[in-house]
Design an enzyme around this catalytic site. Structure first.
Site, PDB file in Angstrom:
ATOM      1  N   GLU A   1      -3.716   0.986  -4.299  1.00  0.00           N
ATOM      2  CA  GLU A   1      -2.533   0.157  -4.062  1.00  0.00           C
ATOM      3  C   GLU A   1      -2.924  -1.289  -3.831  1.00  0.00           C
ATOM      4  O   GLU A   1      -3.872  -1.586  -3.126  1.00  0.00           O
ATOM      5  CB  GLU A   1      -1.663   0.707  -2.935  1.00  0.00           C
ATOM      6  CG  GLU A   1      -2.397   1.213  -1.723  1.00  0.00           C
ATOM      7  CD  GLU A   1      -1.452   1.750  -0.646  1.00  0.00           C
ATOM      8  OE1 GLU A   1      -0.390   1.143  -0.425  1.00  0.00           O
ATOM      9  OE2 GLU A   1      -1.792   2.762  -0.022  1.00  0.00           O
TER      10      GLU A   1
ATOM     11  N   ASN B   1       1.477   0.366  -6.477  1.00  0.00           N
ATOM     12  CA  ASN B   1       0.575   1.500  -6.705  1.00  0.00           C
ATOM     13  C   ASN B   1       0.282   1.678  -8.184  1.00  0.00           C
ATOM     14  O   ASN B   1       1.181   1.550  -9.016  1.00  0.00           O
ATOM     15  CB  ASN B   1       1.195   2.779  -6.136  1.00  0.00           C
ATOM     16  CG  ASN B   1       1.287   2.757  -4.615  1.00  0.00           C
ATOM     17  OD1 ASN B   1       1.956   1.889  -4.040  1.00  0.00           O
ATOM     18  ND2 ASN B   1       0.618   3.686  -3.966  1.00  0.00           N
TER      19      ASN B   1
ATOM     20  N   THR C   1       2.912  -2.775  -1.463  1.00  0.00           N
ATOM     21  CA  THR C   1       1.745  -2.492  -2.286  1.00  0.00           C
ATOM     22  C   THR C   1       2.177  -1.878  -3.602  1.00  0.00           C
ATOM     23  O   THR C   1       2.894  -0.876  -3.628  1.00  0.00           O
ATOM     24  CB  THR C   1       0.766  -1.530  -1.587  1.00  0.00           C
ATOM     25  OG1 THR C   1       1.425  -0.288  -1.330  1.00  0.00           O
ATOM     26  CG2 THR C   1       0.233  -2.116  -0.296  1.00  0.00           C
TER      27      THR C   1
HETATM   28  P1  ADP Z   1       6.021   2.087  -2.790  1.00  0.00           P
HETATM   29  O1  ADP Z   1       5.809   3.117  -1.736  1.00  0.00           O
HETATM   30  O2  ADP Z   1       6.954   2.538  -3.877  1.00  0.00           O
HETATM   31  O3  ADP Z   1       4.735   1.578  -3.372  1.00  0.00           O
HETATM   32  P2  ADP Z   1       6.198  -0.422  -1.325  1.00  0.00           P
HETATM   33  O4  ADP Z   1       7.011  -0.632  -0.082  1.00  0.00           O
HETATM   34  O5  ADP Z   1       4.711  -0.361  -1.206  1.00  0.00           O
HETATM   35  O6  ADP Z   1       6.770   0.870  -2.056  1.00  0.00           O
HETATM   36  O7  ADP Z   1       6.626  -1.591  -2.315  1.00  0.00           O
HETATM   37  C1  ADP Z   1       5.912  -1.739  -3.510  1.00  0.00           C
HETATM   38  C2  ADP Z   1       6.682  -2.470  -4.590  1.00  0.00           C
HETATM   39  O8  ADP Z   1       7.104  -3.761  -4.133  1.00  0.00           O
HETATM   40  C3  ADP Z   1       5.782  -2.754  -5.783  1.00  0.00           C
HETATM   41  O9  ADP Z   1       5.746  -1.666  -6.689  1.00  0.00           O
HETATM   42  C4  ADP Z   1       6.438  -3.988  -6.390  1.00  0.00           C
HETATM   43  O10 ADP Z   1       7.426  -3.603  -7.337  1.00  0.00           O
HETATM   44  C5  ADP Z   1       7.113  -4.691  -5.203  1.00  0.00           C
HETATM   45  N1  ADP Z   1       6.435  -5.895  -4.710  1.00  0.00           N
HETATM   46  C6  ADP Z   1       7.091  -7.044  -4.364  1.00  0.00           C
HETATM   47  N2  ADP Z   1       6.232  -7.982  -3.941  1.00  0.00           N
HETATM   48  C7  ADP Z   1       4.987  -7.439  -3.994  1.00  0.00           C
HETATM   49  C8  ADP Z   1       3.679  -7.940  -3.677  1.00  0.00           C
HETATM   50  N3  ADP Z   1       3.481  -9.185  -3.220  1.00  0.00           N
HETATM   51  N4  ADP Z   1       2.616  -7.107  -3.869  1.00  0.00           N
HETATM   52  C9  ADP Z   1       2.812  -5.845  -4.320  1.00  0.00           C
HETATM   53  N5  ADP Z   1       4.019  -5.326  -4.639  1.00  0.00           N
HETATM   54  C10 ADP Z   1       5.111  -6.098  -4.484  1.00  0.00           C
HETATM   55  N1  RBF Z   2      -4.657   2.825   5.175  1.00  0.00           N
HETATM   56  C1  RBF Z   2      -5.473   3.433   6.067  1.00  0.00           C
HETATM   57  O1  RBF Z   2      -5.191   4.549   6.510  1.00  0.00           O
HETATM   58  N2  RBF Z   2      -6.640   2.855   6.495  1.00  0.00           N
HETATM   59  C2  RBF Z   2      -7.025   1.622   6.066  1.00  0.00           C
HETATM   60  O2  RBF Z   2      -8.080   1.131   6.478  1.00  0.00           O
HETATM   61  C3  RBF Z   2      -6.164   0.920   5.134  1.00  0.00           C
HETATM   62  N3  RBF Z   2      -6.476  -0.326   4.699  1.00  0.00           N
HETATM   63  C4  RBF Z   2      -5.627  -0.973   3.842  1.00  0.00           C
HETATM   64  C5  RBF Z   2      -5.937  -2.255   3.418  1.00  0.00           C
HETATM   65  C6  RBF Z   2      -5.104  -2.948   2.550  1.00  0.00           C
HETATM   66  C7  RBF Z   2      -5.461  -4.342   2.118  1.00  0.00           C
HETATM   67  C8  RBF Z   2      -3.910  -2.328   2.088  1.00  0.00           C
HETATM   68  C9  RBF Z   2      -2.999  -3.048   1.146  1.00  0.00           C
HETATM   69  C10 RBF Z   2      -3.604  -1.046   2.492  1.00  0.00           C
HETATM   70  C11 RBF Z   2      -4.449  -0.344   3.370  1.00  0.00           C
HETATM   71  N4  RBF Z   2      -4.150   0.947   3.804  1.00  0.00           N
HETATM   72  C12 RBF Z   2      -4.981   1.591   4.701  1.00  0.00           C
HETATM   73  C13 RBF Z   2      -3.012   1.683   3.220  1.00  0.00           C
HETATM   74  C14 RBF Z   2      -1.791   1.667   4.100  1.00  0.00           C
HETATM   75  O3  RBF Z   2      -1.833   2.807   4.924  1.00  0.00           O
HETATM   76  C15 RBF Z   2      -0.556   1.729   3.177  1.00  0.00           C
HETATM   77  O4  RBF Z   2      -0.463   0.551   2.410  1.00  0.00           O
HETATM   78  C16 RBF Z   2       0.676   1.990   3.955  1.00  0.00           C
HETATM   79  O5  RBF Z   2       1.701   2.236   3.040  1.00  0.00           O
HETATM   80  C17 RBF Z   2       1.064   0.859   4.905  1.00  0.00           C
HETATM   81  O6  RBF Z   2       2.229   1.237   5.590  1.00  0.00           O
HETATM   82 MG    MG Z   3       3.058   0.934  -2.279  1.00  0.00          MG
END
Ligand code: ADP
Ligand code: RBF
Ligand code: MG
Length: 182
Positions: A109, A43, A41
């Site tokens: 995110e 952020n 995700t």
């Molecule tokens: P963080 O805790 O730093 O957000 P994540 O495990 O959520 O780490 O990874 C997020 C990062 O992955 C994004 O900031 C982006 O650079 C990269 N990324 C790669 N593919 C995707 C995707 N399909 N959607 C969102 N982020 C992506």
């Molecule tokens: N976190 C929650 O605690 N409850 C939720 O209902 C929830 N829904 C999510 C839905 C989507 C589409 C995404 C991208 C994230 C959601 N998350 C939710 C956040 C999730 O806890 C976070 O992305 C973690 O980092 C996954 O490991």
């Molecule tokens: Mg993230």
């Protein structure tokens, strides 16, 4: 969660208060290994000055489009995207406190529905929110959370695949804003 609808929003296209806009540079998140779960995700800072609507909307899952200004050298930049320009992808996003992790601050995110060959931290991202999928929930297990997120991705894909939900059809003005040069 097969009891949820597989498509959300009217056939005729998004309705008020959508479309909602938000933009900013992708920042590091909580580092909880979302990527390892197959759902990275991107952020964005939650800035009430830039997106005044955000404080007023319910926490939960939203869907729409993300425009990304990927560096020219980024392996994921589509050949069709102009140099330094924005490429548009469908997205699903969470706005809220992530009750499963009991966050103290509200986060935004975005999971972009596209497989990227490299990260894009620092990239400018514009978001067009077109609809709401569900409220945020707490979960008994990480597996249950991941299953629900994967279902959200399917709902977003199907919902956006309809003619009236293309960015241009949803709002010509917002579609133009998405790819406006920085
Ligand atoms: P963080 O805790 O730093 O957000 P994540 O495990 O959520 O780490 O990874 C997020 C990062 O992955 C994004 O900031 C982006 O650079 C990269 N990324 C790669 N593919 C995707 C995707 N399909 N959607 C969102 N982020 C992506
Ligand atoms: N976190 C929650 O605690 N409850 C939720 O209902 C929830 N829904 C999510 C839905 C989507 C589409 C995404 C991208 C994230 C959601 N998350 C939710 C956040 C999730 O806890 C976070 O992305 C973690 O980092 C996954 O490991
Ligand atoms: Mg993230």
């Amino acid at each position: 969660m097969s009891s949820r609808p597989e498509i959300v929003g009217p056939e005729a296209g998004p309705e008020a208060p959508y479309p909602l806009r938000m933009e900013g540079k992708v920042i590091p998140g909580f580092g909880r290994g979302s990527k390892e779960l197959g759902i990275p995700t991107a952020n964005l800072p939650v800035d009430a000055a830039l997106a005044p609507w955000i404080a007023a909307v319910p926490s939960g899952v939203y869907f729409g489009y993300a425009a990304l200004a990927l560096p020219d050298a980024h392996p994921g930049r589509p050949a069709s995207a102009p140099a330094g320009g924005f490429a548009v992808f469908p997205m699903v996003m969470s706005i809220g406190y992530n009750p499963f992790y009991r966050n103290a601050v509200r986060s935004a995110e975005v999971h972009v529905l596209h497989a990227f060959a490299a990260d894009f931290y620092g990239a400018h991202m514009r978001l067009l929110l077109l609809g709401f999928i569900r409220e945020e929930k707490d979960y008994k297990s990480l597996d249950a959370l991941v299953d629900d997120i994967n279902f959200d991705c399917e709902v977003a894909r199907r919902s956006l695949a309809r003619e009236a939900w293309r960015p241009e059809a949803a709002s010509a003005e917002s579609a133009a804003w998405l790819v406006e040069p920085l």
